[in-house]
Structure formats: C-alpha cells, structure tokens
Design a protein around this motif. Structure first.
Motif, PDB file in Angstrom:
ATOM      1  N   VAL A  45       0.848  -1.192   0.000  1.00 16.81           N
ATOM      2  CA  VAL A  45       0.000   0.000   0.000  1.00 16.81           C
ATOM      3  C   VAL A  45       0.883   1.240   0.000  1.00 16.81           C
ATOM      4  O   VAL A  45       2.105   1.156   0.153  1.00 16.81           O
ATOM      5  N   ASN A  46       0.262   2.383  -0.162  1.00 18.82           N
ATOM      6  CA  ASN A  46       1.010   3.638  -0.206  1.00 18.82           C
ATOM      7  C   ASN A  46       1.160   4.284   1.170  1.00 18.82           C
ATOM      8  O   ASN A  46       1.962   5.210   1.330  1.00 18.82           O
ATOM      9  N   ASP A 442      -4.358   5.519  -1.876  1.00 17.52           N
ATOM     10  CA  ASP A 442      -4.390   4.078  -2.117  1.00 17.52           C
ATOM     11  C   ASP A 442      -5.500   3.648  -3.065  1.00 17.52           C
ATOM     12  O   ASP A 442      -5.729   2.450  -3.237  1.00 17.52           O
ATOM     13  N   THR A 445      -3.756   1.653  -5.380  1.00 25.12           N
ATOM     14  CA  THR A 445      -3.533   0.270  -4.935  1.00 25.12           C
ATOM     15  C   THR A 445      -4.665  -0.627  -5.409  1.00 25.12           C
ATOM     16  O   THR A 445      -4.439  -1.763  -5.839  1.00 25.12           O
ATOM     17  N   LYS A 448      -3.923  -1.259  -8.949  1.00 26.54           N
ATOM     18  CA  LYS A 448      -2.776  -2.177  -9.080  1.00 26.54           C
ATOM     19  C   LYS A 448      -3.204  -3.632  -8.959  1.00 26.54           C
ATOM     20  O   LYS A 448      -2.727  -4.505  -9.702  1.00 26.54           O
TER      21      LYS A 448
END
Length: 579
Positions: A45-46, A442, A445, A448
C-alpha cells in the motif's frame, strides 16, 4: 530457514492469504520470503495507515484474522489508527512490526521507538521476539490470543533476528480455536424470566453481539411482542424489512427506535455496549445479556445481568418466558417505522433535482441496485447518516466501518481489504470528501490489484458532520475550518487507471450507480451534493434545541453583516428543506 520464513510458515498454516504493508529495512527478510512462495500475497500500500484498516476489514468480515506489517518506528506508528479501530470493533488482527537490531535497543538509535509502550493501549498481547529460540512460541501465542479473544496483537521482529536461523520448529503447529459457548446458571435465568413475565411492555436493544443469533432474537421478540431497536453495527443483522425491527436510536436514529428503548417497562439489552447514555432510560428496569461481563451495567443501571453468548442464553431463557398477548406497543412502533421509511423514500426520490444534489438519493439508489451479498464500507461522518437512514442491509449484506472508534478514512482501505478477501462479492464504499482526501493515495492500490470496488464520494466541499457538531454546540460554523477544496474525483480515478463519473444532475444518478455496479475496475462516483442537508436526532432536547437556535442566530447575524458564505449556507439549508 530463517526466523522470517518461519513466521511466514506459521501464517500459512493459519490460512492467511494477504499481508498489507509498506516494505522497509527490518521487514525485508519477510517480504523476500513472501516473494518466494504463492500462498500469501504481499499487498503493498502507499500508506501504512491504510494497511491497518484493510487488515481490520479482513478480521471483521471473515473467520480468520487480518494481518498488516510495517518496518521500524516511523512505519509502525502509521499503523496506530487502523489498529485502534480494530480494537474498538473487536476484530482479530495481527500487526507485524520491525525493530532496530537488538544490540541498539535503548540507545536512541536511528528510527528507534519504544513500540511496546506505544502499542500498549491497543494490543491485548505483544510478542516481542528477542531470540530465534523463543520466536515460534511467542508468535503462536499472539495468534491464539488474537483469534480467541477477537483482539489486536503485535509481533515485534528486530532486523537482526529476522535473518537468523530458525529454531524450535517443533513448536510450529495449528492454532487452537475455541468453539465453546457460555450460558448463565439456572437461578439467574429464572430471575430474568420472572422479570420478563411480570413486565407489560418489553423493548429490545440489540447489538453486534447478536450476529450469530438473529433467528432466535426474532423468535424472542415475537414471543414477547417486543420491538427490536438496534445499534448501527447491527444494521446488517436486523435489516429494515425484518419483522419487529424498528430501526436505530441515538443521534442518527428514528422516533420508533427511540421509543422502543425509552418507553418500555422492561428494556432487554442483547450483545450491545451502546454508548450514548442520553438515549438510554435511567429509571426503566433493565436486563443486559452479554458474553463480556465487563459490559453489563457499563452504560446504564442494570437490574439483572446474564453473562453468556446471546444464542445459547436465549435458547435457555425463552422456554421460561410466557408469551405476551398485547401487541399494541410493537404494532404502533412498527407502523411508525414504516411511515418513517416511506417518508425517507420520498426524500430520496430522484425527482428532487435541487443542485447541488441531495446526498441520500445516492444512498437509496445504491441500496436498490447493489447485490444481496454486497459489502458496504461506511466512513465516519454524514456518510453514516445517509447509509443508516436510506439503505437496507438485507439478505447477506454486510457493513463495516469505524463505528466505535469514529475515525475518518476507513472506507477506502477497508473496501480494498474486503474485495481481496471476497473477490466475487460487490464492495461499495460510502465516503465523505474529507475522509476520502485522507486515504485517496491508495485508490491506485485498488487499480494495481485490479479490485472492482465501487466508491461513492459525497462531494459537498465541507466537513459536514463537524458542521452539525458546531451547530449543536451553539456555534456559528467556521467556514474556513470546514471547507474542503476538492478536485474532480472521477478524473482522478481515471488518472490512476480506474474509472469514474462525476454526477451533478439528479437524472444521472441511477445510471452512475448502474455503471459502477457493472464496472470491472475500481470506480468512483463523484457525487456533487449539498452541504445544507439537515440531519436531526429522533428526539431533540432543550439543550440541543437551544444550541441549534443560538447557532442559527449567530449565522444570521454574520450574514446580515456581510458574510456571504453564511448567507449562502442559510439559503441552501432553506432550499434543501423545502425542495
């Protein structure tokens, strides 16, 4: 095999599928080990805070525990809010944190933090590994406690020990999971049954502790002709189309739910630690049933307490209770609740095309179109009001959020955790713009990992719930403090590689909901809504009325003196009310 690989094997044995976190020095051996196998997926995660919220979601929704991880001091500190949320929701989560090498502990080393002190109020147990020999035993103990007590536990893995050869592999075994149930003794049951049989009007306040006991709670309510008022967390247990259910009480409740609690001769609290004492009676005879003995009498004076699981306790209690014949109380409240729901349906009709839009239209149409097994992550703030008042969490739907901790920014990361755990279920996030701005990094994410989450951002350019709090306190809202400067969230979704649509006209809301439902990639509905929608509690006391009245006088005075934003706020509130 090193200690990190041994830890990974233990997690594999327990059926863990995801670890959420941000890689870093002390975690690198563990992240490397994850990359060399296929059973557990590292979800990068960011922001570590979003990792802990995602892990909370998995612990809350499933039969297992969620797992998040961070490196040493700074990374570990970012986990705190999501883990505190898991603690307050009683969701099992394991947090793996790195630590500086043992030889440097206590020397104020680079990035060193006393994590044991920091996490002491969050974790039921902390497994601080100081040698490879003890590692498998303390790791397994932390997992046992997290699972069986439904709590947060932390595993601390120093950077040097993480790379050492594993020891005592014979202590790696399947974790014991208790299936025992607790039932009160017969004398206590007979005393409660006597009180129930003597009462003329019985009300039930039911909480999340009834999750595995819905059917028997309904049988109990029918036998006693008792209305069921429920907590917010229990909205997906006692949905609003279920017999005897009369909705919520509290600040975001309705009149029927309020009366069900306050106007009964005997109140029975089932599996709830409902915190709002202003919405609990202080003179009504009260019975409380809870598996956590410390909850009994925690919020209001209790005449009779039963320490036990709800399902098994009611199975023993119901045969001792006489069936009530008079249904006037429950019938009256059920009719009132139906009228309230009908009124809300009209309020949330798309024909009300005021712009900016009414937020509850989005909530109602999401409820109408979402699947029967949808999961809804509900952020803290006005999003919770629109969800609880204008949606129905029937069938196999679930809701999760920060209902006890009350933290913003849970909605997006919880949706990520939920979608990863249940890839074949619809996951919807209802999030205010203030909360979304805290966690939006996120959304990429979700892109992604190709997670088709559906996010409704209530874009009113304001911290709406904070405005309500200011007005209740008799303050003129400070518009500078409340303002949220937003960009186009639908464009942002596309920039990240997802999809989205910005909605400014009522006629486009339903199409946007359907588009989100059918999306195969992360999707944002940028719902441009009014910040002037009033949300009133089911009963307004003198202090609340006084505070609200004083606030409006102050707002009007500022508007007369040339404050254009206060004047615009008053105009929008009038328009929203009469539209």
């Amino acid at each position: 095999m090193n200690v990190s690989e041994q830890l990974l094997d233990i997690l594999k044995n327990e059926g863990v599928k995801h670890i959420f976190g941000v890689a870093g020095d002390a975690l690198n051996p563990l992240v490397t080990a994850i990359g060399e196998q296929d059973d557990i997926q590292w979800i990068g995660v960011n922001h570590e805070g979003n990792a802990s919220y995602a892990a909370f979601a998995q612990g809350e929704l499933g039969e297992n525990f969620g797992v998040c991880a961070s490196t040493v001091g700074p990374g570990a500190l970012h986990l705190v809010n999501g883990l505190y949320n898991a603690k307050k929701e009683r969701s099992p989560v394991i947090a793996i944190t790195g630590q500086v090498p043992v030889e440097h502990l206590g020397t104020n080393y680079h990035q060193e933090a006393d994590l044991t002190k920091i996490f002491d109020d969050i974790c039921e147990h902390q497994a601080v590994i100081r040698s490879p020999e003890e590692a498998p035993r303390v790791i397994s103990r932390a997992i046992r406690i997290a699972i069986n007590r439904k709590c947060v536990c932390r595993i601390e893995l120093p950077a040097d020990i993480a790379k050492m050869s594993a020891k005592n592999q014979n202590f790696v075994h399947k974790t014991f999971r208790s299936s025992s149930t607790l039932v009160p003794n017969q004398n206590a049951l007979l005393q409660v049954a006597k009180a129930i049989n003597e009462a003329e009007i019985v009300g039930i306040l039911a909480g999340a502790g009834c999750r595995n006991a819905k059917t028997i709670v309904l049988d109990f309510a029918k036998k006693l002709k008792a209305p069921i008022t429920h907590s917010l967390r229990a909205s997906d247990i006692f949905d609003h189309s279920t017999e005897n259910v009369v909705g919520l009480t509290g600040l975001i409740g309705n009149p029927a739910g309020y009366k069900g609690v306050m106007k009964s001769d005997l109140l029975i609290m089932l599996g709830t630690d409902f915190p709002y004492t202003d919405f609990l009676p202080d003179k009504t005879k009260t019975v409380q049933i809870d598996v956590r003995a410390e909850n009994i009498g925690n919020r209001t004076a209790v005449d009779y307490g039963l320490h036990g699981h709800i399902k098994e306790t009611l199975e023993a209690l119901i045969p001792l209770c006489n069936e009530k014949l008079n249904s006037e109380f429950v019938d009256e409240l059920v009719d009132s609740f139906k009228s309230w729901k009908k009124s809300n349906t009209k309020k949330a009709d798309p024909s009300r095309d005021m712009e900016p839009l009414h937020p509850h239209i989005f909530a109602r149409l999401a409820s109408d179109h979402a699947s029967d097994a949808a999961i809804f992550t509900i952020d803290t703030g006005t999003a919770a009001i629109w969800a609880s008042n204008f949606m129905n969490f029937h069938s196999d739907r679930r809701i999760i959020g920060s209902f006890n901790h009350g933290s913003m920014a849970v909605g997006l990361p919880a949706a990520i955790g939920a979608q990863l755990q249940y890839p074949n279920r619809e996951v919807w996030g209802l999030i205010g713009d203030g909360a979304f701005n805290m966690s939006l990094q996120d959304f990429s994410t979700a892109v992604k990992y190709n997670l088709p989450i559906k996010i409704i951002v209530f874009n009113n350019s304001q911290l709406g719930f904070v405005k309500i709090e200011m007005e209740e306190a008799g303050l003129a809202p400070n518009m500078d403090a409340l303002d949220v400067n937003n960009f186009n969230f639908a464009d942002y979704a596309k920039l990240c590689g997802g999809d989205g649509v910005r909605v400014t006209h009522a006629k486009d809301i339903e199409d946007a909901i359907i588009q989100a439902k059918n999306a195969t990639k992360p999707f944002i509905i940028d719902a441009v809504v009014t910040n002037a929608e009033l949300a009133l509690p089911p009963k307004i006391g003198f202090e609340e009325a006084k505070g609200f009245g004083i606030s409006k006088i102050k707002e009007l005075a500022k508007a007369i003196n040339g404050d254009k934003r206060q004047w615009e706020n008053i105009k929008q509130e009038i328009e929203a009310y009469f539209d």
